[in-house]
Design an enzyme around this catalytic site. Sequence first.
Site: not given
Ligand code: AMP
Length: 280
Positions: A37, A61, A149, A155, A187-188
Amino acid sequence: MIIYKKANDIKNYLSLLAKDKKSIGFVPTMGALHEGHLSLARTSKAENDVTVVSIFVNPTQFNDPADLEKYPVSTEKDILLLDGIDVDVLFLPDQKEIYPDGTDVEKNYNLGPLENVLEGVSRPGHFQGVARVMDVLLRIVNPDRLYLGQKDFQQVKVIQRLIDLQGLGVQIVAVPIVREESGLAMSSRNQRLDAASRKMAGIIFQQLQFIRKNADHQTFSGLKKAAIEKLEKAGIHVDYLVLANRENLEQLKEFDSSLNMMLLIAVQFQGIRLIDNLQI
Ligand code: AMP
């Protein structure tokens, strides 16, 4: 960093900045922030006058209520991280701000074939929920550029389709995947794995690299079979592992050097769903 909780307040503030010809970069997230992020936010900061990050765990979602329930929340820590890299504005709405009429009112976006492949098959309704929240957020923030990302490759395609469909006039910037030391895509959800499993999950990316490395002299079907065997042996259940045309995500049976290709994978590991991808 200014924190807004009300849609109208942030909208008014940002529209004044836009009138002043300030460029606005927007990074939507669901919180539990990590380096992935922050990499989006840093990229936005380098390319815009003002960077806005949002944190909203979007219920529409999640097709699995248990997954929503277990989604990690660490707002205080997130605020410190964003403040630490000098993000300008954080939007922290509650559900009523985003869905004033509730979440039951069904909206239907014409997302085309993209909606019903890969993640769309495994998570019915997921992309309608993503489109819905992004439609609301983009109308509030009205950014020049939107930072997404590449980890969530499908997505990115879906949101591009939404932007075209709704004439939202936003430019998408897709930022490369940030990985843990083991190679596991950040990833979270990784927080729910213990340290040893997190390390072991590096095998997911290793298998994508293995397929790419051998793409010029072996068949995709043979490489896929070998990769799945290795993953299953490590206790990682493969939901899908596909080769697709990068432009439209149409699945390919075999390598085709005339196309830009992507490998995309989704697995279940210790009850957690993980995705990754690699360009060929
Ligand atoms: P999320 O909080 O999981 O919905 O992710 C928010 C944004 O962060 C989305 O555009 C994801 O694709 C991006 N994102 C999540 N993990 C990564 C990562 N490891 N590298 C780059 N972008 C990421």
